[in-house]
Design an enzyme around this catalytic site. Structure first.
Site, PDB file in Angstrom:
ATOM      1  N   TYR A 149      19.173  18.514   6.900  1.00 32.82           N
ATOM      2  CA  TYR A 149      17.687  18.852   7.016  1.00 32.82           C
ATOM      3  C   TYR A 149      17.326  18.402   5.573  1.00 32.82           C
ATOM      4  CZ  TYR A 149      13.233  20.669   7.790  1.00 32.82           C
ATOM      5  OH  TYR A 149      11.781  20.756   7.713  1.00 32.82           O
ATOM      6  N   GLY A 209      21.695  38.522   4.939  1.00 32.27           N
ATOM      7  CA  GLY A 209      21.919  39.006   3.480  1.00 32.27           C
ATOM      8  C   GLY A 209      21.325  40.130   3.063  1.00 32.27           C
ATOM      9  N   THR A 214      13.207  35.993  -1.173  1.00 30.68           N
ATOM     10  CA  THR A 214      11.959  36.033  -0.975  1.00 30.68           C
ATOM     11  C   THR A 214      11.416  34.884  -0.220  1.00 30.68           C
ATOM     12  OG1 THR A 214      11.445  34.766  -3.070  1.00 30.68           O
ATOM     13  CG2 THR A 214      11.645  37.300  -3.136  1.00 30.68           C
ATOM     14  N   PRO A 278      18.407  29.693   0.357  1.00 28.13           N
ATOM     15  CA  PRO A 278      17.716  30.097  -1.141  1.00 28.13           C
ATOM     16  C   PRO A 278      17.367  31.434  -1.422  1.00 28.13           C
ATOM     17  CG  PRO A 278      16.149  29.010   0.562  1.00 28.13           C
ATOM     18  CD  PRO A 278      17.584  28.751   1.061  1.00 28.13           C
TER      19      PRO A 278
END
Length: 317
Positions: A149, A209, A214, A278
């Site tokens: 992607y 996680g 964020t 991320p």
């Protein structure tokens, strides 16, 4: 928006989550809309044209040649957008985002049309700068499980910008950040529908996680407004523009907010974080503000309350 009156607009991927909202907004603005979608992740259209002639549909994979109407504006939203979907068939994801984009570009060039490409904040990867600006080159693992992607979207951007430079193509690229709102499904795989479904069921909310990562969540009504302006504003020609909400929130905070809204007393549980997920994601929207006169209007808390009160997370078929 008088700009759209009697315009002919193609929306590839118009049966998807953002696509359906965009199609309805275009119909409301008196455009004639032609939707192309292979329904790999989309669903039956639930939009309301003013007349039967205002909306046409074509069940088709944009990777393969087909006849399409002559258009004034082409929106290319055709791609799976959540990891559970784009990693499910990574080769098809590549084909859609590269070959499919090429087909839509060729048609736009043939028509002399504007092409608005739905790119993604995933081109920034696990970003080295914060907030992310359009001038950032990104930090992407080119051989990881998300690369089908991330890298195919980056390749599509490179293709389109080459067309701007060599063929004077009228291309505008939207790097869309996390978007939520009515019409997401409980099997979508992304944070808000996952949390809302678990909270509604009274089960523990699962964070992948430690929850400190964020995201910046933009309501779909604001995302669509940004996409509409990209198609309208001459200053956007040849530009790459972030479309997202610059209000940053941790995944743990969003889980806690949704838990509280649903009155769920269950715990929040933590599982392993996905590979290459991320750590931070937040847009710099200065370019959108200056070129499009666009800023998000919906506050996250208000959007979540509306989702909860109206039950707008769809059940999977």
């Amino acid at each position: 928006m008088s700009f759209w009156h009697d315009k002919i607009v193609i929306v590839a991927g118009g049966a998807g989550f953002i696509g359906q909202h965009l199609v309805q907004a275009l119909l409301n603005a008196h455009a004639s809309v032609h939707v192309i979608d292979n329904h790999s992740t989309g669903r039956a259209l639930e939009v309301q044209p003013r007349t039967q002639q205002q909306l046409t549909q074509q069940h088709h994979d944009i990777c393969t040649p087909t006849m399409m109407p002559k258009a004034d504006v082409v929106y290319n939203l055709a791609s799976p957008a959540s990891p559970v979907h784009y990693q499910g068939d990574p080769i098809q994801t590549w084909k859609t985002n590269v070959l499919g984009t090429l087909k839509m570009l060729e048609h736009a060039l043939d028509c002399g049309a504007t092409l608005v490409q739905a790119s993604t904040s995933e081109v920034y990867g696990d970003p080295l700068s914060h907030p992310q600006k359009e001038t950032d080159w990104g930090n992407v693992n080119p051989i990881g499980p998300r690369a089908c992607y991330d890298e195919s979207k980056r390749a599509a951007e490179a293709l389109l910008m080459d067309a701007v430079r060599t063929a004077s193509a009228d291309v505008r690229i939207a790097r869309i950040f996390n978007t939520y709102g009515p019409g997401m499904t409980d099997s979508d795989g992304r944070a808000i529908p996952n949390f809302a479904t678990q909270a509604e069921q009274g089960t523990p909310l699962t964070i992948y996680g430690d929850g400190t990562q964020t995201r910046s969540f933009c309501h779909v009504s604001d995302t669509v407004e940004g996409l509409m302006r990209l198609g309208m504003v001459d200053a956007a020609k040849g530009q790459v523009i972030n479309i997202g909400n610059p209000t940053e929130v941790t995944i743990l905070e969003i889980a806690q907010q949704i838990n509280a809204l649903f009155g769920n007393k269950s715990d929040i549980v933590f599982e392993d974080r996905p590979v290459d997920d991320p750590q931070r994601r937040c847009p710099d929207i200065g370019r959108a503000e200056s070129l499009l006169d666009w800023t998000p209007q919906m506050k996250l808390q208000d959007g979540l309350i509306t989702l909860h009160q109206t039950g707008q997370i769809r059940k999977s078929a």
